[in-house]
Design an enzyme around this catalytic site. Structure first.
Site, PDB file in Angstrom:
ATOM      1  N   ARG A   1       5.654  -3.414   3.598  1.00  0.00           N
ATOM      2  CA  ARG A   1       5.902  -4.779   3.111  1.00  0.00           C
ATOM      3  C   ARG A   1       6.384  -4.811   1.667  1.00  0.00           C
ATOM      4  O   ARG A   1       6.751  -5.875   1.157  1.00  0.00           O
ATOM      5  CB  ARG A   1       4.609  -5.601   3.248  1.00  0.00           C
ATOM      6  CG  ARG A   1       4.135  -5.762   4.679  1.00  0.00           C
ATOM      7  CD  ARG A   1       2.711  -6.247   4.755  1.00  0.00           C
ATOM      8  NE  ARG A   1       1.761  -5.262   4.227  1.00  0.00           N
ATOM      9  CZ  ARG A   1       0.441  -5.433   4.203  1.00  0.00           C
ATOM     10  NH1 ARG A   1      -0.083  -6.558   4.673  1.00  0.00           N
ATOM     11  NH2 ARG A   1      -0.347  -4.489   3.717  1.00  0.00           N
TER      12      ARG A   1
ATOM     13  N   CYS B   1       3.680   1.874  -3.540  1.00  0.00           N
ATOM     14  CA  CYS B   1       2.993   2.267  -2.315  1.00  0.00           C
ATOM     15  C   CYS B   1       3.983   2.448  -1.163  1.00  0.00           C
ATOM     16  O   CYS B   1       5.075   1.881  -1.164  1.00  0.00           O
ATOM     17  CB  CYS B   1       1.969   1.190  -1.963  1.00  0.00           C
ATOM     18  SG  CYS B   1       0.898   1.602  -0.558  1.00  0.00           S
TER      19      CYS B   1
ATOM     20  N   CYS C   1      -3.580  -3.978   0.135  1.00  0.00           N
ATOM     21  CA  CYS C   1      -3.223  -2.558   0.249  1.00  0.00           C
ATOM     22  C   CYS C   1      -4.261  -1.828   1.107  1.00  0.00           C
ATOM     23  O   CYS C   1      -5.457  -1.836   0.801  1.00  0.00           O
ATOM     24  CB  CYS C   1      -3.152  -1.933  -1.142  1.00  0.00           C
ATOM     25  SG  CYS C   1      -2.732  -0.175  -1.128  1.00  0.00           S
TER      26      CYS C   1
ATOM     27  N   ASP D   1       3.593   1.237   1.667  1.00  0.00           N
ATOM     28  CA  ASP D   1       3.451   0.050   2.519  1.00  0.00           C
ATOM     29  C   ASP D   1       4.817  -0.545   2.874  1.00  0.00           C
ATOM     30  O   ASP D   1       5.653  -0.782   1.998  1.00  0.00           O
ATOM     31  CB  ASP D   1       2.596  -0.985   1.785  1.00  0.00           C
ATOM     32  CG  ASP D   1       2.089  -2.082   2.707  1.00  0.00           C
ATOM     33  OD1 ASP D   1       2.937  -2.844   3.232  1.00  0.00           O
ATOM     34  OD2 ASP D   1       0.867  -2.202   2.894  1.00  0.00           O
TER      35      ASP D   1
ATOM     36  N   HIS E   1      -0.014  -3.532  -5.033  1.00  0.00           N
ATOM     37  CA  HIS E   1       0.245  -4.769  -4.268  1.00  0.00           C
ATOM     38  C   HIS E   1      -1.027  -5.272  -3.596  1.00  0.00           C
ATOM     39  O   HIS E   1      -2.027  -4.541  -3.477  1.00  0.00           O
ATOM     40  CB  HIS E   1       1.328  -4.521  -3.217  1.00  0.00           C
ATOM     41  CG  HIS E   1       0.921  -3.565  -2.131  1.00  0.00           C
ATOM     42  ND1 HIS E   1       0.406  -3.975  -0.928  1.00  0.00           N
ATOM     43  CD2 HIS E   1       0.953  -2.203  -2.085  1.00  0.00           C
ATOM     44  CE1 HIS E   1       0.141  -2.928  -0.179  1.00  0.00           C
ATOM     45  NE2 HIS E   1       0.462  -1.834  -0.861  1.00  0.00           N
TER      46      HIS E   1
END
Length: 225
Positions: free
Chosen positions: A43, A39, A106, A41, A103
């Protein structure tokens, strides 16, 4: 943005001398072992989580770690960027592994689960349709782990659905059948920092501790013989 800029300077002054020789070699060619699909993302940081170095991973990132399925002719039903990365990794780089990594928490999975028509993001809404099968399975077949929050349950199922989408690409299917390519599903828990791998025998994601890591490595080694 200042942090990003000063980080470049810090790398140039402190880290670059350690990697100078490696970058010199990588300038000529790359030979990554795996295509890592995850992803966008902020993080989720693949190189940090897997302790990898430049040249180790060929990485593809997008919202929700989604892979539009292909037609029988191998043409993507969605964005060509993902299909192009898959073709390049398999045909040119000849990676031996493809990992799909979802993850926890999300945002894409939260949006799919909420089915919010008021989002006013038509492109994002159209893109997230590639996770609809995972949402259908969660609703009708249930989660892999009912202890997780619903959107995390969806996130885990989505990893498996995207692996199925990968298998709709003839070049992927052919390499998997020939034993030259292995597809794996991973899931990262942001709160704990643990990475999980899907194990078909237990039909669950199991934390990648040393014991599981050694089993996974032994399994890959046996396939390579």
């Amino acid at each position: 943005m200042r942090k990003l800029i000063m980080g470049i300077v810090e790398f140039r002054e402190k880290m670059l001398p350690r990697y100078a020789e490696q970058f010199g070699k990588l300038a000529l060619a790359q030979t990554p072992d795996a295509l890592f699909i995850t992803c966008s993302d902020s993080r989720v940081v693949p190189d940090l989580l897997a302790s990898t170095h430049p040249g180790d991973l060929f990485t593809m990132r997008n919202v929700g770690n989604l892979i539009p399925p292909a037609t029988a002719e191998g043409v993507s039903t969605g964005d060509l960027s993902e299909a192009g990365a898959i073709e390049y990794a398999v045909l040119i780089l000849k990676v031996a592994n493809i990992v799909v990594c979802g993850h926890s928490e999300c945002g894409a999975m939260k949006a799919v689960f909420a089915r919010n028509p008021k989002l006013k993001a038509p492109n994002l809404d159209k893109w997230l349709c590639h996770a609809n099968i995972a949402a259908f399975r969660l609703e009708h077949e249930g989660p892999l782990d009912d202890r997780l929050k619903p959107h995390d349950q969806l996130s885990q199922l989505n990893v498996l659905v995207q692996i199925e989408h990968l298998m709709t690409y003839p070049i992927v299917r052919q390499q998997v059948t020939a034993g030259a390519l292995v597809l794996s599903g991973w899931w990262f828990d942001i709160a704990t920092g643990d990475m999980y791998a899907y194990e078909r025998a237990s039909r669950s994601f199991e934390v990648i501790d040393r014991a599981l890591a050694e089993r996974l490595a032994a399994r890959l080694a046996s396939r390579a013989r």
